[in-house]
Design a protein around this motif. Structure first.
Motif, PDB file in Angstrom:
ATOM      1  N   VAL A 199      21.389  -7.605  92.558  1.00 53.99           N
ATOM      2  CA  VAL A 199      22.193  -6.496  92.060  1.00 53.99           C
ATOM      3  C   VAL A 199      21.624  -5.216  92.658  1.00 53.99           C
ATOM      4  CG1 VAL A 199      22.822  -5.111  90.044  1.00 53.99           C
ATOM      5  CG2 VAL A 199      22.919  -7.604  89.920  1.00 53.99           C
ATOM      6  N   VAL A 227      21.760  -1.051  92.623  1.00 50.10           N
ATOM      7  CA  VAL A 227      22.150   0.150  91.889  1.00 50.10           C
ATOM      8  C   VAL A 227      21.788   1.343  92.759  1.00 50.10           C
ATOM      9  CG1 VAL A 227      21.770   1.553  89.834  1.00 50.10           C
ATOM     10  CG2 VAL A 227      21.841  -0.929  89.640  1.00 50.10           C
ATOM     11  N   SER A 233      27.193   0.444  92.372  1.00 49.76           N
ATOM     12  CA  SER A 233      26.560  -0.852  92.147  1.00 49.76           C
ATOM     13  C   SER A 233      27.348  -1.952  92.824  1.00 49.76           C
ATOM     14  CB  SER A 233      26.453  -1.151  90.647  1.00 49.76           C
ATOM     15  OG  SER A 233      27.732  -1.145  90.042  1.00 49.76           O
TER      16      SER A 233
END
Length: 314
Positions: free
Chosen positions: A130, A132, A140
């Motif tokens: 992930v 960000v 994101s």
């Protein structure tokens, strides 16, 4: 195989040739014009120039990937809406295929950046990541089990609009208390200015000169010199960032979470306290295998590399 990636931005159009490992072989950036046809022409010009810079010809390019801001329909290659350039239902993939004679892949720029970090950056070798990005907003993207996650309607992974403070600060999306309203670089600057007005003796005034001159480094620099007001800004920022990151980890339990954008340049000054919060609040904190929290490593090249490699992860 060689692949071409295009990063379409409101200020510049960048194009690069990359290999299967994500190494950049040639890159060119040109100013973004106004008008749909002019933008497509400029993207084609940047593409040809990048291929030439790599010492190749278009015959050497397997496919072209585009990372674009806005609401994207990747299946049909359409930019459904992008406010900066007033794009509405623009068939960008078809337009670029006519200009370059190649198969075109289109994706949201934040998703492309996540794919770039997964394939060639901070998440290389992992199964899931992930990303960000702390910038004007909070961007994101996620790659889960080797596949880019976009949601059934291609609007997934808008983590910036995950609420972390119910009824909190208003967000540009219309909700209140969003991650973006607390943890974007824009939010950090706004909060720093508010604290400056509250404390006329703060070192922030000396470092910035005026509220208008505050940037994302200002509170970190002042806090490093012992300024109490700046310290409060940073502590609050880290608390909210840690809250948001822990929530994302608890949702996805990815192998890697990487943080990019301006504030991430602070390195372990930012990462260490966020990691402390994650270690405290990760639901899987007692598991042998834990999510790694790291800085994004590709910088501005993440989106262009990810766009180029789109056909390998669809």
């Amino acid at each position: 195989m060689k692949y071409l990636g295009i990063d379409l931005g409101g200020t510049n159009v960048a194009a690069a040739v990359v290999d299967e490992e994500g190494a950049v072989l040639g890159k060119v950036s040109l100013p973004t014009p106004r008008g749909v046809e002019a933008v497509a022409d400029q993207m084609a010009a940047a593409s040809r120039a990048a291929v030439e810079a790599a010492g190749l010809s278009m015959d050497d390019i397997a496919s072209v990937g585009i990372g674009s801001p806005g609401a994207i329909d990747p299946e049909n290659g359409v930019v459904k809406f992008w406010s900066n350039l007033d794009f509405r239902n623009v068939p960008l993939a078809e337009m670029m295929s006519r200009r370059l004679g190649k198969e075109i892949y289109l994706e949201n720029d934040a998703n492309a950046a996540a794919l770039g970090e997964y394939a060639a950056g901070a998440g290389k070798g992992s199964q899931s990541l992930v990303l960000v990005t702390l910038g004007t907003g909070v961007g994101s993207g996620a790659v889960l089990n080797g596949k880019l996650y976009t949601g059934f309607n291609y609007a997934g992974m808008e983590a910036g609009h995950m609420v972390i403070e119910h009824g909190g600060r208003p967000c540009t999306c219309g909700r209140r208390g969003c991650f973006e309203a607390y943890c974007s670089a824009t939010a950090l600057i706004k909060r720093t200015r508010e604290v400056m007005e509250e404390d006329p003796n703060s070192l922030l005034w000396k470092l910035a000169g005026s509220p208008e001159e505050v940037n994302g480094r200002t509170p970190f620099d002042a806090a490093a010199q012992g300024d109490a007001a700046a310290g409060r800004v940073i502590d609050e920022y880290v608390d909210y960032l840690g809250c948001g990151i822990a929530s994302l980890v608890n949702l996805f339990q990815p192998e890697v979470v990487c943080i990019g954008g301006g504030p991430s340049a602070q390195g372990e000054t930012l990462m260490a306290p966020v990691r402390y919060i994650l270690n405290r609040e990760d639901y899987a904190r007692n598991n042998l295998h834990r999510t790694r929290l790291v800085r994004a490593s590709l910088g501005n090249d993440a989106g262009i590399i990810g766009a180029a490699l789109l056909p390998l992860f669809r």
